[in-house]
Design a protein around this motif. Structure first.
Motif, PDB file in Angstrom:
ATOM      1  N   ALA A 171      18.532 -52.997 -20.187  1.00  0.00           N
ATOM      2  CA  ALA A 171      19.751 -52.833 -20.979  1.00  0.00           C
ATOM      3  C   ALA A 171      19.580 -51.715 -22.011  1.00  0.00           C
ATOM      4  N   PHE A 172      18.401 -51.678 -22.639  1.00  0.00           N
ATOM      5  CA  PHE A 172      18.146 -50.610 -23.623  1.00  0.00           C
ATOM      6  C   PHE A 172      18.108 -49.243 -22.947  1.00  0.00           C
ATOM      7  N   ALA A 173      17.478 -49.185 -21.761  1.00  0.00           N
ATOM      8  CA  ALA A 173      17.418 -47.911 -21.041  1.00  0.00           C
ATOM      9  C   ALA A 173      18.810 -47.449 -20.629  1.00  0.00           C
ATOM     10  N   ALA A 174      19.640 -48.401 -20.156  1.00  0.00           N
ATOM     11  CA  ALA A 174      21.003 -48.043 -19.760  1.00  0.00           C
ATOM     12  C   ALA A 174      21.806 -47.559 -20.961  1.00  0.00           C
ATOM     13  N   ALA A 178      23.297 -43.808 -21.431  1.00  0.00           N
ATOM     14  CA  ALA A 178      24.729 -43.591 -21.665  1.00  0.00           C
ATOM     15  C   ALA A 178      24.967 -42.856 -22.974  1.00  0.00           C
ATOM     16  N   ARG A 179      24.214 -43.228 -24.018  1.00  0.00           N
ATOM     17  CA  ARG A 179      24.374 -42.568 -25.316  1.00  0.00           C
ATOM     18  C   ARG A 179      23.958 -41.100 -25.237  1.00  0.00           C
ATOM     19  N   LEU A 180      22.873 -40.834 -24.487  1.00  0.00           N
ATOM     20  CA  LEU A 180      22.411 -39.452 -24.338  1.00  0.00           C
ATOM     21  C   LEU A 180      23.472 -38.606 -23.644  1.00  0.00           C
ATOM     22  N   ILE A 181      24.048 -39.131 -22.553  1.00  0.00           N
ATOM     23  CA  ILE A 181      25.087 -38.382 -21.824  1.00  0.00           C
ATOM     24  C   ILE A 181      26.310 -38.186 -22.707  1.00  0.00           C
ATOM     25  N   HIS A 182      26.702 -39.252 -23.417  1.00  0.00           N
ATOM     26  CA  HIS A 182      27.881 -39.141 -24.290  1.00  0.00           C
ATOM     27  C   HIS A 182      27.653 -38.105 -25.375  1.00  0.00           C
TER      28      HIS A 182
END
Length: 379
Positions: A171-174, A178-182
């Motif tokens: 969950a942390f990796a996901a 997602a935060r990195l892409i955003h």
């Protein structure tokens, strides 16, 4: 757009599910291999022991087999062995079980049973198989696998805990992905919005990492540079065209004025006067185009002032009221309160006046001029 339809959310969910599937696959594989190894070892020991006992049976029958069973169960050789020999009536001839387990069929498949060995107060899980003998006699050969299965259970519990940790890490990796892409795309979106709002000097920040996001930023910046260059060229061409047209139009007006002075016919003088008026309007349009071009290029910004647009609308409605009535129109102002704006008053007034003129030329009935504020925009 709902969160579930977001591409970033779906990517994060995919990362989470793949890591979760990987952890579950690892747990299942270890459990399967452990059980297989325990079963294989127990079956190998049972096969060896059954082979030796059957050799004694073939040499001396049931008496020899009973003796061999007793010898195999001696304390020095037992080592978790489980043996039971019964005759055709089910009477125990030798072994360390009190009775034959009803669920074990001679000649059938081997199975794991929970049984009590003689002298034991607790049941144990035993991997056993049964061999049919002459005259209904039966031989059970097995091996205690209780400690191995307990170790497997402990291992499974530990791995379940590991899967729980893996779920949290997944969950942390996901979330991190997602935060990195955003974060990488947010700057591109902000730049696109700023350009759409008129800031053609805005560019996407690039970090020269040469990844796909950096390539996207570089490509968008190149596109914006090209658009900015084309807009500059268009402004220069418009400005030059307007300047070039002012001179011949001014000369044309001077010629028409001389023609007006020289005309003796009233019809001719009226026609020339109308031509002069049209020329004046054309010169005014060129002058307006020049001022708009200069404003878009960032020149003449000192003429932008803060005004109340609602009051400006009221003034226009008051000015055009008599003219509208003469032409059969009703013109009204729709204002809810003050609407402040930083504008070029003259250009904006001319634009609104043109709209009202068009409404009276091509419309019918009531003309409504409104001014209101929505969020940070004046409408």
């Amino acid at each position: 757009m709902t969160i579930a339809r977001s591409t970033i959310f779906r990517f994060a969910a995919l990362v989470f599910l793949l890591q979760l599937a990987g952890a579950a696959l690892l747990l299942g594989t270890v459990r399967l291999l452990t059980h297989h190894q325990i079963t294989a070892e127990a079956e190998a020991q049972a096969d060896d022991l059954r082979g030796a006992l059957m050799a004694d049976y073939r040499r001396g029958g049931l008496p020899a087999l009973a003796t061999a069973v007793g010898q195999e169960l001696a304390p020095a050789r037992a080592q978790g062995r489980v043996l039971l020999l019964v005759d055709g009536q089910g009477q125990v001839l030798a072994g360390n079980l009190a009775e034959w387990p009803p669920s074990l069929v001679p000649g059938g498949a081997s199975s794991t049973l929970e049984l009590f060995r003689v002298g034991r107060e607790e049941s144990e899980r035993i991997y056993a198989s049964a061999v049919p003998l002459d005259e209904g006699a039966r031989l059970l050969v097995g091996h205690v696998v209780e400690s191995e299965l307990r170790f497997t259970l402990i291992l499974e519990e530990a791995m379940v805990g590991g899967v729980a940790v893996a779920i949290a890490l997944a969950a942390f990796a996901a979330w991190s992905a997602a935060r990195l892409i955003h974060r990488r795309l947010a700057s591109t979106v902000d730049t696109a919005r700023a350009v759409a709002a008129g800031d053609l000097a805005r560019r996407v920040p690039v970090d020269h990492s040469e990844d796909v996001f950096d390539a996207l930023g570089v490509t968008i910046n190149q596109m914006l540079d090209r658009i900015d260059a084309l807009m500059t060229e268009l402004k220069i061409a418009t400005d030059g065209l307007a300047h070039d047209l002012r001179s011949p139009l001014t000369r044309l007006r001077s010629t028409l004025e001389r023609a007006l002075e020289a005309s003796e016919s009233e019809d001719a003088r009226g026609s020339v006067a109308r031509a002069i008026d049209e020329g004046d309007r054309l010169l005014a349009m060129l002058d307006t185009a020049l001022r708009i071009s200069r404003a878009e290029a960032g020149l003449g910004r000192e003429q932008f002032v803060a005004i109340d647009l609602a009051m400006m609308v009221e003034d226009l409605v008051e000015v055009y009221g008599p003219l509208a009535e003469d032409n059969g129109f009703e013109i009204v102002a729709d204002i809810a309160g003050p609407v402040r704006g930083h504008v070029h008053r003259e250009l904006l007034g001319q634009a609104l006046a043109n709209l009202i003129d068009n409404a009276m030329k091509y419309g019918a009935g009531r003309i409504t001029v409104s001014a209101r504020r929505e969020a940070d925009e004046a409408i």
